[in-house]
Design an enzyme around this catalytic site. Structure first.
Site, PDB file in Angstrom:
ATOM      1  N   GLN A 191       0.840  -1.202   0.000  1.00 37.64           N
ATOM      2  CA  GLN A 191       0.000   0.000   0.000  1.00 37.64           C
ATOM      3  C   GLN A 191       0.878   1.256   0.000  1.00 37.64           C
ATOM      4  OE1 GLN A 191      -2.758  -2.076   3.254  1.00 37.64           O
ATOM      5  NE2 GLN A 191      -3.387   0.026   2.974  1.00 37.64           N
ATOM      6  N   PHE A 222      -6.151  -4.037   3.269  1.00 39.54           N
ATOM      7  CA  PHE A 222      -6.883  -3.822   4.535  1.00 39.54           C
ATOM      8  C   PHE A 222      -6.002  -3.265   5.642  1.00 39.54           C
ATOM      9  CE2 PHE A 222      -8.870  -7.516   2.348  1.00 39.54           C
ATOM     10  CZ  PHE A 222     -10.016  -6.866   1.923  1.00 39.54           C
ATOM     11  N   GLU A 226       0.212  -1.732   4.603  1.00 43.58           N
ATOM     12  CA  GLU A 226       0.597  -0.325   4.704  1.00 43.58           C
ATOM     13  C   GLU A 226       2.056  -0.237   5.125  1.00 43.58           C
ATOM     14  OE1 GLU A 226      -2.022   2.180   7.013  1.00 43.58           O
ATOM     15  OE2 GLU A 226      -0.580   3.814   7.036  1.00 43.58           O
ATOM     16  N   ARG A 304      -5.282   7.237  17.039  1.00 45.01           N
ATOM     17  CA  ARG A 304      -6.637   7.237  16.478  1.00 45.01           C
ATOM     18  C   ARG A 304      -7.637   6.661  17.491  1.00 45.01           C
ATOM     19  NH1 ARG A 304      -9.416   8.391  11.662  1.00 45.01           N
ATOM     20  NH2 ARG A 304      -7.614   8.913  10.409  1.00 45.01           N
ATOM     21  N   ARG A 336      -8.120  -1.826   8.785  1.00 47.73           N
ATOM     22  CA  ARG A 336      -9.328  -1.042   8.531  1.00 47.73           C
ATOM     23  C   ARG A 336      -9.941  -0.448   9.810  1.00 47.73           C
ATOM     24  NH1 ARG A 336     -13.269  -3.622   3.967  1.00 47.73           N
ATOM     25  NH2 ARG A 336     -13.896  -1.678   2.981  1.00 47.73           N
ATOM     26  N   PHE A 338      -8.043   1.366  11.950  1.00 46.84           N
ATOM     27  CA  PHE A 338      -6.784   1.905  12.464  1.00 46.84           C
ATOM     28  C   PHE A 338      -6.886   2.371  13.920  1.00 46.84           C
ATOM     29  CE2 PHE A 338      -3.021   4.770  12.216  1.00 46.84           C
ATOM     30  CZ  PHE A 338      -2.173   4.009  11.433  1.00 46.84           C
ATOM     31  N   THR A 434      -3.812  11.308  10.624  1.00 44.95           N
ATOM     32  CA  THR A 434      -3.695  12.190  11.786  1.00 44.95           C
ATOM     33  C   THR A 434      -2.298  12.810  11.854  1.00 44.95           C
ATOM     34  OG1 THR A 434      -3.129  10.335  13.204  1.00 44.95           O
ATOM     35  CG2 THR A 434      -5.445  10.940  13.082  1.00 44.95           C
ATOM     36  N   ALA A 503      -5.946   5.252   5.470  1.00 46.26           N
ATOM     37  CA  ALA A 503      -6.729   6.257   6.187  1.00 46.26           C
ATOM     38  C   ALA A 503      -7.977   6.666   5.392  1.00 46.26           C
ATOM     39  CB  ALA A 503      -5.874   7.483   6.524  1.00 46.26           C
ATOM     40  N   GLU A 706     -13.073   2.844   5.431  1.00 43.76           N
ATOM     41  CA  GLU A 706     -13.027   2.233   6.754  1.00 43.76           C
ATOM     42  C   GLU A 706     -14.288   2.382   7.608  1.00 43.76           C
ATOM     43  OE1 GLU A 706      -9.340   4.588   7.250  1.00 43.76           O
ATOM     44  OE2 GLU A 706      -8.659   2.905   8.440  1.00 43.76           O
TER      45      GLU A 706
HETATM   46  N1  MTE Z   1     -11.449  -2.626   0.034  1.00 43.68           N
HETATM   47  C1  MTE Z   1     -10.907  -3.707  -0.572  1.00 43.68           C
HETATM   48  N2  MTE Z   1     -11.645  -4.382  -1.465  1.00 43.68           N
HETATM   49  N3  MTE Z   1      -9.647  -4.133  -0.283  1.00 43.68           N
HETATM   50  C2  MTE Z   1      -8.877  -3.491   0.648  1.00 43.68           C
HETATM   51  O1  MTE Z   1      -7.729  -3.889   0.896  1.00 43.68           O
HETATM   52  N4  MTE Z   1      -8.737  -1.652   2.291  1.00 43.68           N
HETATM   53  C3  MTE Z   1      -9.504  -0.777   3.171  1.00 43.68           C
HETATM   54  C4  MTE Z   1     -10.532   0.023   2.368  1.00 43.68           C
HETATM   55  N5  MTE Z   1     -11.274  -0.843   1.513  1.00 43.68           N
HETATM   56  C5  MTE Z   1      -9.426  -2.347   1.315  1.00 43.68           C
HETATM   57  C6  MTE Z   1     -10.737  -1.932   0.940  1.00 43.68           C
HETATM   58  C7  MTE Z   1      -8.691   0.162   3.916  1.00 43.68           C
HETATM   59  S1  MTE Z   1      -7.966  -0.368   5.327  1.00 43.68           S
HETATM   60  C8  MTE Z   1      -8.537   1.460   3.533  1.00 43.68           C
HETATM   61  S2  MTE Z   1      -7.666   2.558   4.477  1.00 43.68           S
HETATM   62  C9  MTE Z   1      -9.126   1.972   2.289  1.00 43.68           C
HETATM   63  O2  MTE Z   1      -9.833   0.971   1.571  1.00 43.68           O
HETATM   64  C10 MTE Z   1      -8.010   2.523   1.414  1.00 43.68           C
HETATM   65  O3  MTE Z   1      -8.460   2.951   0.186  1.00 43.68           O
HETATM   66  P1  MTE Z   1      -9.080   4.414  -0.038  1.00 43.68           P
HETATM   67  O4  MTE Z   1      -8.248   5.341   0.767  1.00 43.68           O
HETATM   68  O5  MTE Z   1      -8.935   4.607  -1.471  1.00 43.68           O
HETATM   69  O6  MTE Z   1     -10.480   4.352   0.441  1.00 43.68           O
HETATM   70 MO1  MOS Z   2      -6.299   1.372   6.076  1.00 41.48          MO
HETATM   71  S1  MOS Z   2      -6.163   0.461   7.909  1.00 41.48           S
HETATM   72  O1  MOS Z   2      -5.834   2.933   6.739  1.00 41.48           O
HETATM   73  O2  MOS Z   2      -4.907   0.804   5.284  1.00 41.48           O
END
Ligand code: MTE
Ligand code: MOS
Length: 767
Positions: A191, A222, A226, A304, A336, A338, A434, A503, A706
């Site tokens: 990520q 997820f 990161e 957080r 997800r 955090f 943050t 985030a 999230e």
């Molecule tokens: N959705 C899918 N399908 N796969 C993922 O790994 N990660 C989640 C969320 N949705 C994830 C997901 C997490 S932890 C975050 S922080 C956000 O997607 C990151 O993407 P965005 O910032 O574009 O929303």
């Molecule tokens: Mo999502 S836990 O901020 O990658």
């Protein structure tokens, strides 16, 4: 037709690390890890392993040309163990061979002797022994000490939340290819491409400009990729540079589950004071975060927790203290939410326990304490465009909780062995990293001579549809079809110094950067078009459906002709732009400021049925009114909400991570670690779009990734309510996940002294 990434997944066309054609001469790496949770390495014998056919090299910390350090926030994490080991799964050596099979075989033949040290797995024990990752963090407002005397009711307690395995479909992996002049290209399932680049530069002892990191997409992250994709990418790079051959390192599922960290488990103490009407006056909580062996992202996760310790409620007096506790487990990490979900669970337990004492429904206390427009959070930010009360009201209107109550009362009176329960869960989640610095992004947009468009950003596609959202933005700005727009892989040479996609801010930040880049080009195109048609009024020129319009009328000029003419005139068809979220600041000394761009709100109701003979349960329904803003893409946003909710349900119910006292993971296979599947999914899932425009989001949209996970917390209380319907008591521990085993204990497992056989004792039995 929109080009969702999922369409390619379904057809089997999408490429993940393991699908990429590797160059000739690629070697395969496996990792030898510590079999003990804590100790001093007395000896490491690699001679048998080195003699295995096909083995090309065995790399230990001694082979590291730069620094043996991959810690991001705190430099406390070696890439490879030196003289001590700190958890089972800690990498000690990298074995590189002609085939994967050979490198695995060789790993089995490495011998290690370790003099054991004391093993700590429990965060409270770590705290007592002074093993903190960072100094304690305290967020406070008002004065809880003096506020207690104004409270009619005071309730204290403790609670815990478990860890959670990310279980991304694609395990951690990387391919590193040595390039000319000592540089290296790393393809990684991360990520955070810049994190990989920066860390690899440190370990290899070369400048960042000699490292190119590329990410096509992830089979899920997820949060688990990161920070924790970095080690494997750096190991592959180290081996590639050392042996001057391409190296591929992909973890098996079993290795991944053992070696990588999970959601941080927490154990917490709380104290809440209310008026007799149920108004919360004061809330105090102490959070013991199980960080694992090193800091990783735990300090930021802890923050957080403290930001979200009051969830959607206004509480005048707050004191939240967080301890990040070092234990002998793999470093726990982002997942997800955090730390937000862990924080929210505690306040919800406090409210629930207070409600029991006051003989009220928890929802009555929840409702009358909801944040109002202009209320200040305990960290000083003003809540604006608040959607607490309106989503709650809409949920009441649509889902009719009185009818649910009535229906459940009837069901429970008619059924002896099955009991139902339900619970409300309001959510409030701050959007932005943050760490203010991280709220920036950049983008490169190219229009090619034939009119087709490509873009490159720091955003990593991991199933959340960020590239589809970006395409949406580009097609809106240029008013062209999405079919002519393509995303390039995320690459550090095109988008440098980017934050990880995390985030929930990936779409916000990168869409905004792309929006700016597009507008730079659009301005040039409009000028060019005016020239072509012999006009001068910029306000009258428009691109619509691939045709240039002037004064609302079609001109003879098409999109592709305009592109061709513009290049002919030697005007650039590319632009790079940068975006930084405005208005953010936070003072880490006073813990006050404006850390978030905005908040996401919503209200959920979850119903569950418990089979009181067997302890198993079913989530009957999840109903939510969620604050999506003006959705950039309702299909994606709905998918995100559904996926997050299921993940939240899993975390609260059946997903249980158990380490024994030796720090050994007992739930290291999918036969012992249960995740929700289609049969577990609630029979009914109703998600209502509360679509108020969000002035702080791109095209009035809101981040979505999230926040919906936290509705899952209602499942815990729904099940708890059902159990107490059967037993007539509600005094069992506040311990999630509330697995069927625990439910059975709560139903029948009371010992003579009135205690429950708890998870701890159960672990002792299974060992
Ligand atoms: N959705 C899918 N399908 N796969 C993922 O790994 N990660 C989640 C969320 N949705 C994830 C997901 C997490 S932890 C975050 S922080 C956000 O997607 C990151 O993407 P965005 O910032 O574009 O929303
Ligand atoms: Mo999502 S836990 O901020 O990658």
């Amino acid at each position: 037709m929109k080009d969702y990434d999922i369409i390619h997944h379904v057809k089997g066309e999408s490429k993940f690390i393991d699908d990429i054609n590797v160059p000739d001469g690629t070697l395969y790496a496996s990792v030898f890890y510590s079999p003990h949770a804590h100790g001093k390495i007395r000896s490491l014998d690699i001679s048998y392993a080195a003699a295995i056919k096909g083995v090309k090299g065995i790399i230990t910390y001694k082979d590291i040309p730069g620094i043996n350090q991959i810690g991001g926030i705190v430099p406390d994490e070696p890439l490879l163990a030196e003289d001590e080991v700190h958890f089972i799964g800690m990498p000690v050596a990298i074995v590189v061979a002609e085939t994967k099979f050979q490198s695995r075989e060789a790993v089995k033949n490495i011998k290690i002797e370790i003099d054991p040290f004391e093993i700590i797995t429990d965060p409270r024990e770590a705290f007592e022994k002074g093993k903190l990752i960072i100094p304690p963090r305290v967020f406070s407002r008002g004065d809880t000490d003096t506020a207690w005397k104004d409270c009619d009711i005071i309730v204290e307690g403790d609670c815990e939340t478990g860890g959670q395995e990310h279980l991304y479909l694609e395990t951690q992996g990387s391919i590193a290819v040595p390039m000319e002049g000592g540089s290296v290209k790393i393809i990684s399932s991360t990520q955070g491409p810049t994190t990989v680049q920066k860390t690899a530069a440190g370990v290899l002892g070369i400048p960042m400009n000699k490292i190119e990191v590329e990410v096509l997409r992830l089979g899920g992250g997820f949060g688990g990729k990161e920070d924790q994709a970095t080690a494997w990418a750096v190991m592959a790079a180290l081996a590639a540079v050392k042996l001057n051959r391409p190296v591929k390192l992909v973890l098996s599922r079993h290795e991944d589950i053992i070696m990588t960290g999970k959601r941080n488990p927490y154990t917490s103490d709380f104290k809440i004071g209310l008026t007799s009407e149920g108004k919360i006056i004061a809330f105090e909580a102490t959070y013991f975060q199980n960080a694992g062996a090193s800091a990783d992202l735990s300090p930021a996760i802890l923050d957080r927790t403290l930001f979200h310790c009051t969830n959607s409620y206004y509480i005048p007096h707050v004191k939240a203290t967080g301890y990040s506790c070092r234990t002998n487990l793999p470093s726990n990490t982002a997942f997800r939410g955090f730390g937000g979900p862990q924080g929210k669970f505690v306040i919800e337990c406090a409210i629930y326990k207070a409600a029991l004492k006051m003989r009220k429904n928890a929802s009555e206390i929840q409702r009358i304490n909801l944040l109002k427009e202009g209320d200040e959070f305990h960290f000083g930010q003003k809540a604006v465009n608040v959607h607490t009360e309106n989503t709650w009201k809409l949920a009441e209107e649509k889902f009719q909780p009185e009818k649910i109550t009535e229906r459940i009362r009837k069901f429970n009176s008619e059924n002896k062995n099955f009991k139902k329960g339900f619970a409300f869960m309001p959510i409030c989640f701050g959007i932005a990293f943050t760490n203010t610095r991280m709220n920036q992004a950049n983008a490169l947009v190219n229009i090619y001579l034939d009119g087709s468009i490509s873009f490159s950003t720091g955003a990593v596609e991991m199933g959340q549809g960020v590239n589809s959202k970006i395409k949406n933005v580009i097609s809106k700005v240029f008013n062209v079809t999405q079919n002519i727009i393509r995303n390039e892989p995320t690459n550090t040479t095109r988008s440098a110094n980017t934050s990880p996609t995390a985030a929930s801010s990936g779409a916000d930040l990168n869409c905004n950067a792309v929006y700016r880049a597009c507008n730079i080009i659009l301005e040039r195109l409009k000028r060019s078009a005016l020239e072509e048609i012999g006009q001068s009024d910029m306000s009258k020129i428009e691109i619509k459906d691939g045709i240039i319009h002037f004064d609302k009328k079609k001109t003879g000029l098409s999109w592709s002709e305009l592109i061709e003419r513009t290049n002919f005139k030697r005007i650039s068809l590319s632009a790079h732009a940068h975006y930084a979220t405005p208005g953010l600041h936070f003072d880490r000394e006073t813990n006050k400021g404006n850390p978030f761009a905005y908040h996401v709100y919503g209200t959920g109701i979850i119903e569950a049925t418990v089979d009181c003979l067997r302890g198993i349960y079913k989530i009957d329904s999840v109903r939510v009114v969620h604050d999506f803003g003006n959705s950039l893409d309702p299909v994606i946003d709905l998918g995100q909400a559904e996926g997050a909710i299921i993940q939240g349900l899993g975390w609260m119910t059946i997903e249980e991570i158990i380490y024994n006292k030796d720090g050994k993971l007992l739930t290291d296979l999918l036969s012992t670690y249960k995740v929700p599947d289609i049969h577990f999914a609630p029979e009914e899932m109703e998600i209502i779009f509360h679509g108020e425009p969000n002035a702080a989001g791109i095209f009035q949209s809101k981040a979505v990734g999230e926040p919906p996970l936290m509705y899952g917390i209602a499942a815990y209380f729904a099940i708890r309510n059902a159990v107490s319907e059967f037993t007539g008591r509600n005094d069992f521990p506040y311990s999630s996940p509330i697995t069927p085993e625990k439910v059975l204990m709560y139903l029948y497992g009371r010992t003579v002294s009135g205690d429950f056989l708890t998870a701890d004792k159960k672990t002792a039995l299974t060992n």
